[in-house]
Design a protein around this motif. Structure first.
Motif, PDB file in Angstrom:
ATOM      1  N   ALA A   1      26.991 -60.265 -49.394  1.00  0.00           N
ATOM      2  CA  ALA A   1      28.346 -60.989 -49.895  1.00  0.00           C
ATOM      3  C   ALA A   1      28.075 -61.470 -51.380  1.00  0.00           C
ATOM      4  O   ALA A   1      29.070 -61.098 -52.340  1.00  0.00           O
ATOM      5  CB  ALA A   1      28.296 -62.329 -49.370  1.00  0.00           C
TER       6      ALA A   1
ATOM      7  N   ALA B   1      30.367 -59.385 -54.864  1.00  0.00           N
ATOM      8  CA  ALA B   1      31.050 -60.168 -55.595  1.00  0.00           C
ATOM      9  C   ALA B   1      31.554 -59.944 -56.800  1.00  0.00           C
ATOM     10  O   ALA B   1      32.460 -60.265 -57.655  1.00  0.00           O
ATOM     11  CB  ALA B   1      30.612 -61.923 -55.698  1.00  0.00           C
TER      12      ALA B   1
ATOM     13  N   GLU C   1      37.491 -67.064 -57.595  1.00  0.00           N
ATOM     14  CA  GLU C   1      38.209 -66.194 -56.454  1.00  0.00           C
ATOM     15  C   GLU C   1      37.272 -65.195 -55.731  1.00  0.00           C
ATOM     16  O   GLU C   1      37.254 -64.999 -54.551  1.00  0.00           O
ATOM     17  CB  GLU C   1      39.442 -65.649 -56.588  1.00  0.00           C
ATOM     18  CG  GLU C   1      40.826 -66.422 -56.981  1.00  0.00           C
ATOM     19  CD  GLU C   1      40.935 -67.493 -55.888  1.00  0.00           C
ATOM     20  OE1 GLU C   1      41.164 -66.906 -54.591  1.00  0.00           O
ATOM     21  OE2 GLU C   1      41.146 -68.526 -56.112  1.00  0.00           O
ATOM     22  N   ALA C   2      36.291 -64.760 -56.672  1.00  0.00           N
ATOM     23  CA  ALA C   2      35.441 -63.940 -56.267  1.00  0.00           C
ATOM     24  C   ALA C   2      34.244 -64.819 -55.385  1.00  0.00           C
ATOM     25  O   ALA C   2      33.643 -64.416 -54.382  1.00  0.00           O
ATOM     26  CB  ALA C   2      34.545 -63.249 -57.485  1.00  0.00           C
TER      27      ALA C   2
ATOM     28  N   ARG D   1      35.056 -67.604 -53.781  1.00  0.00           N
ATOM     29  CA  ARG D   1      35.898 -67.747 -52.329  1.00  0.00           C
ATOM     30  C   ARG D   1      35.859 -66.500 -51.406  1.00  0.00           C
ATOM     31  O   ARG D   1      35.387 -66.861 -50.400  1.00  0.00           O
ATOM     32  CB  ARG D   1      37.259 -68.146 -52.826  1.00  0.00           C
ATOM     33  CG  ARG D   1      38.057 -68.585 -51.708  1.00  0.00           C
ATOM     34  CD  ARG D   1      39.735 -68.612 -51.822  1.00  0.00           C
ATOM     35  NE  ARG D   1      39.826 -69.187 -53.137  1.00  0.00           N
ATOM     36  CZ  ARG D   1      39.996 -70.658 -53.000  1.00  0.00           C
ATOM     37  NH1 ARG D   1      39.937 -71.399 -51.953  1.00  0.00           N
ATOM     38  NH2 ARG D   1      40.390 -71.246 -54.262  1.00  0.00           N
ATOM     39  N   ARG D   2      36.080 -65.182 -51.899  1.00  0.00           N
ATOM     40  CA  ARG D   2      35.786 -64.269 -51.178  1.00  0.00           C
ATOM     41  C   ARG D   2      34.498 -63.945 -50.438  1.00  0.00           C
ATOM     42  O   ARG D   2      34.300 -63.737 -49.394  1.00  0.00           O
ATOM     43  CB  ARG D   2      36.455 -62.838 -52.006  1.00  0.00           C
ATOM     44  CG  ARG D   2      37.820 -62.909 -52.161  1.00  0.00           C
ATOM     45  CD  ARG D   2      38.299 -61.491 -52.854  1.00  0.00           C
ATOM     46  NE  ARG D   2      37.569 -61.228 -53.923  1.00  0.00           N
ATOM     47  CZ  ARG D   2      37.974 -61.351 -55.032  1.00  0.00           C
ATOM     48  NH1 ARG D   2      38.948 -62.160 -55.296  1.00  0.00           N
ATOM     49  NH2 ARG D   2      37.598 -60.867 -56.121  1.00  0.00           N
TER      50      ARG D   2
ATOM     51  N   LEU E   1      33.620 -66.621 -47.918  1.00  0.00           N
ATOM     52  CA  LEU E   1      34.306 -66.139 -46.664  1.00  0.00           C
ATOM     53  C   LEU E   1      33.819 -65.030 -45.731  1.00  0.00           C
ATOM     54  O   LEU E   1      33.944 -64.963 -44.589  1.00  0.00           O
ATOM     55  CB  LEU E   1      35.964 -66.130 -46.880  1.00  0.00           C
ATOM     56  CG  LEU E   1      36.571 -67.596 -47.074  1.00  0.00           C
ATOM     57  CD1 LEU E   1      37.952 -67.277 -47.592  1.00  0.00           C
ATOM     58  CD2 LEU E   1      36.394 -68.528 -46.306  1.00  0.00           C
ATOM     59  N   LYS E   2      33.344 -64.239 -46.810  1.00  0.00           N
ATOM     60  CA  LYS E   2      32.929 -63.037 -46.056  1.00  0.00           C
ATOM     61  C   LYS E   2      31.625 -63.126 -45.005  1.00  0.00           C
ATOM     62  O   LYS E   2      31.514 -62.521 -44.155  1.00  0.00           O
ATOM     63  CB  LYS E   2      32.336 -61.854 -47.173  1.00  0.00           C
ATOM     64  CG  LYS E   2      31.605 -60.627 -46.832  1.00  0.00           C
ATOM     65  CD  LYS E   2      31.543 -59.558 -47.876  1.00  0.00           C
ATOM     66  CE  LYS E   2      31.015 -58.191 -47.580  1.00  0.00           C
ATOM     67  NZ  LYS E   2      30.829 -57.488 -48.724  1.00  0.00           N
TER      68      LYS E   2
END
Length: 323
Positions: free
Chosen positions: A250, A254, A261-262, A264-265, A268-269
């Protein structure tokens, strides 16, 4: 990110990123500990103990700044015992008393867990585990790795010293080799990121640290390569390696130029891999990119944001971070 974060921002970013990522994933999973009564994000066990780890570092540095030596491993143990006592864990008379510190009276840092992790038994024994005689050989999860991430946050510390601190810190509760070596890997990566390495370089530093151990665990080596152990590992494979692999994938995914936002993604990954993987991801990215990388809507909901900010400032001050 368009500017290089300061050392202070990296210290704050590690603590805030770790705690927020864990709390978000706990809430996503519907954990009973994912929210406070008023709907805010609550610290999980890794977030709580990462603050206690940081507080132990502050205490060691405060004594050092006065010219007095304080044993780092013993100070980490006493901090963990204070946390356990705050959770209502019965400690035997043989457990040494520890002087209370300000963190012990912060509700966000000591909120009782709805379910205590099984490895709390190591602390309840009243014995101090060491790298030579670790406690909890059956505990193979990544909780030790998540909570020991702050051990990489002292600027100017030799990499070898970070490795030693991480192994000693993990051995207080986790004796499984994967759990200990995952802790070495995470603290080493955080230390490299604190020094300005990007995420890929920080992971390479962790690989080097693990490779230099007397008996590197192959699944930890594989995890640091971002390999997935879930499809190839036997059912009895250590959970620490699986959490570490998910966190590394993860964090590396990123990108080199991070933004909220990177972050966040990436967090959540890790949802399927669990809160410990999320905490490690948050610590790595927060250190590499600074505290402003944590999405503001998450940070503002975190019940412990103010406590984390205070701890980060105290640690930066004690460590002499001028930036």
């Amino acid at each position: 990110m368009t500017s290089t974060p300061s050392i202070r921002a990296r210290i704050h970013g590690c603590l805030l990123g770790l705690a927020t990522a864990e709390a978000v994933v706990l809430e996503e999973a519907g954990s009973a500990h994912g929210r406070t009564d008023d709907g805010r994000l609550a610290l999980g066990v890794s977030g709580q103990l990462a603050l206690y780890t940081a507080d132990a570092l502050v205490e060691v540095l405060e004594w050092a700044n006065r010219g007095v030596y304080a044993d780092q491993a013993a100070t980490l143990w006493l901090a963990a015992l204070r946390w356990a006592a705050g959770q209502g864990v019965p400690l035997p008379p043989s457990a040494p008393p520890a002087q209370p510190r300000w963190i012990d009276s912060e509700p966000a840092a000591v909120r009782p867990l709805p379910v205590r992790p099984s490895w709390v038994a190591s602390l309840a024994s009243g014995e101090m585990g060491t790298a030579g005689r670790p406690l909890g050989p059956a505990f193979d999860d990544a909780a030790a790795a998540a909570r020991t991430a702050p051990l990489g946050l002292i600027p100017g510390t030799p990499s070898s010293a970070v490795l030693t601190m991480a192994a000693e810190g993990a051995s207080l509760t986790h004796g499984h080799p994967d759990a200990v070596q995952a802790s070495v890997a995470v603290a080493s990566a955080v230390h490299a990121a604190l020094g300005g390495s990007d995420v890929s370089e920080a992971v390479d530093a962790a690989k080097a640290a693990v490779a230099g151990l007397r008996s590197p665990e192959q699944d930890i080596v594989d995890a640091l390569a971002g390999a997935s152990t879930s499809d190839t590992a036997p059912p009895a494979a250590a959970r620490a390696s699986q959490s570490l692999a998910a966190a590394v994938r993860a964090a590396l995914g990123a990108g080199e130029v991070g933004g909220p936002e990177a972050f966040r993604r990436a967090v959540l990954k890790t949802s399927d891999a669990g809160a410990e993987a999320a905490a490690i991801t948050g610590a790595l990215l927060g250190t590499a990119w600074g505290n402003e990388i944590v999405p503001s809507d998450w940070a503002e909901r975190l019940d412990a944001s103010a406590v984390i900010g205070r701890m980060a400032t105290m640690l930066a001050d004690a460590a002499g971070a001028l930036e």
